[in-house]
Enzyme design. Structure first.
Site, PDB file in Angstrom:
ATOM      1  N   SER A 194      37.890  29.182 -21.885  1.00 11.21           N
ATOM      2  CA  SER A 194      39.036  28.661 -22.616  1.00 11.21           C
ATOM      3  C   SER A 194      38.734  27.387 -23.396  1.00 11.21           C
ATOM      4  CB  SER A 194      40.208  28.424 -21.671  1.00 11.21           C
ATOM      5  OG  SER A 194      40.729  29.640 -21.224  1.00 11.21           O
ATOM      6  N   HIS A 246      40.274  22.363 -21.824  1.00 12.02           N
ATOM      7  CA  HIS A 246      41.037  22.798 -22.987  1.00 12.02           C
ATOM      8  C   HIS A 246      41.100  21.699 -24.045  1.00 12.02           C
ATOM      9  CE1 HIS A 246      43.485  25.675 -20.142  1.00 12.02           C
ATOM     10  NE2 HIS A 246      42.203  25.963 -20.199  1.00 12.02           N
TER      11      HIS A 246
END
Length: 352
Positions: A194, A246
């Protein structure tokens, strides 16, 4: 000698809801075509805006899937646990739900395969974990969510910008996510793609900004993209989610987008691909001044950011000691959940 018109014919290609305009250059028509229709024009796509065949992003999906299968094989649940999920899969069966609700391996198996473990990076000089962790996933649900997002987002970008630029953006963003994660989350291991996926989202945002003039409905596209990014970053405040990966991936991708995804001006394209026999009355630079400024600033920030981050990491610094509130960026405790340390953190999906 004739003069190039201010604007060569433009053919519109669909991208992100038909927002992007692609220029095409003129060619002299074949003799037979010219004889039949003196005003006919032959178009060819300008190479700076050509469509690429996407193969690298699907290859990344295959690589992540293969790595997950290998990890499950190494995990070998029947040998190490008495209660496995889907035991008919043999050594590929999953750990018990109470241990891993994502249908995946144990944290020890992930650590063997190269999960991000700050202690081993700093004290055992296993810096390669900053890269390998982005190819591992905590379970089937984790893998499916990330790979579906990668296909939806990555294929579009690879079609527009090619495998070299998007491949580098993906890998460097993943590294940026790992570095920031390691500076803040030092008691857990972390896995997932991610950080790299958020890098692609960040690249989409900076690409829209730096190539602002070639988009139609640009404000709507910007608002939509900002809302998508904000929602996905907000998901990161849930427990067991590595939101620092992230954020690090997004910031890296955002800066890389200004460097890798810059487009030339249409006026420059008009001059470069003007038909034979035409000359331009004025000279247009390849890039606008603001594009060049953003390119230079982003490159400087990337170099400084990665250098400082890696130096602090290798010195064993914990940035939580210098920022008392930063941990709330990754988990906000509520009456429904706590933010107690768990043995594994997953970098969760992003919804395009």
């Amino acid at each position: 000698m004739a003069t190039v018109p201010d604007n060569l014919p433009i053919r519109v290609h669909s991208r992100r809801g038909g927002n992007m305009i692609h220029p095409v250059s003129l060619e002299s028509p074949p003799a037979t075509a010219a004889a039949e229709s003196p005003n006919s024009v032959v178009y060819r796509e300008v190479k700076h805006f050509k469509k690429w065949f996407p193969w690298l992003i699907p290859l990344f999906v295959v690589a992540n899937t293969v790595m997950f299968i290998i990890t499950m094989s190494v995990n070998n649940c029947p040998k190490n646990s008495t209660s496995c999920v889907a035991r008919f899969l043999g050594r590929l069966s999953f750990q018990p739900f109470k241990e891993n609700p994502l249908l995946g391996p144990s944290s020890s198996a992930l650590e063997k395969m190269g999960a991000l473990d700050v202690g081993k990076v700093v004290h055992q000089h296993e810096g390669w974990r900053l890269i390998t962790c982005m190819w591992l996933h905590g379970g089937v649900f984790h893998l499916l969510a990330n790979m579906l997002s990668l296909l939806v987002i990555g294929i579009r970008l690879e079609q527009e910008f090619g495998f070299v630029r998007i491949g580098l953006l993906y890998l460097i963003s993943g590294l940026g996510g790992s570095v920031l994660s390691a500076l803040f989350i030092q008691s857990n291991i972390s896995v997932g793609a991610s950080g790299a996926l958020f890098g692609l989202l960040g690249g989409m945002l900076s690409e829209l900004i730096t190539n602002w003039t070639i988009y139609a409905n640009k404000v709507a596209a910007l608002l939509t993209l900002v809302i998508i990014i904000a929602i996905n970053l907000a998901v990161g405040i849930l427990p067991h989610v590595d939101n620092f990966a992230h954020i690090g991936g997004f910031l890296s991708g955002f800066l890389l987008g200004f460097v890798f995804l810059i487009r030339p001006q249409f006026g420059w394209v008009n001059q470069r691909y003007a038909p034979a026999g035409y000359s331009s009355t004025s000279s247009t630079p390849k890039f606008k001044a603001y594009q060049c400024i953003l390119w230079v600033l982003s490159l400087i920030l990337l170099i400084v950011g990665f250098t400082v981050g890696l130096v602090l990491l290798l010195r064993g610094e914990d940035l939580n000691d210098h920022c008392s509130w930063c941990h709330y960026l990754s988990c906000v405790p509520t009456s429904r959940w706590s933010c107690n340390t768990q043995p594994i953190s997953c970098q969760v999906k992003i919804d395009p």
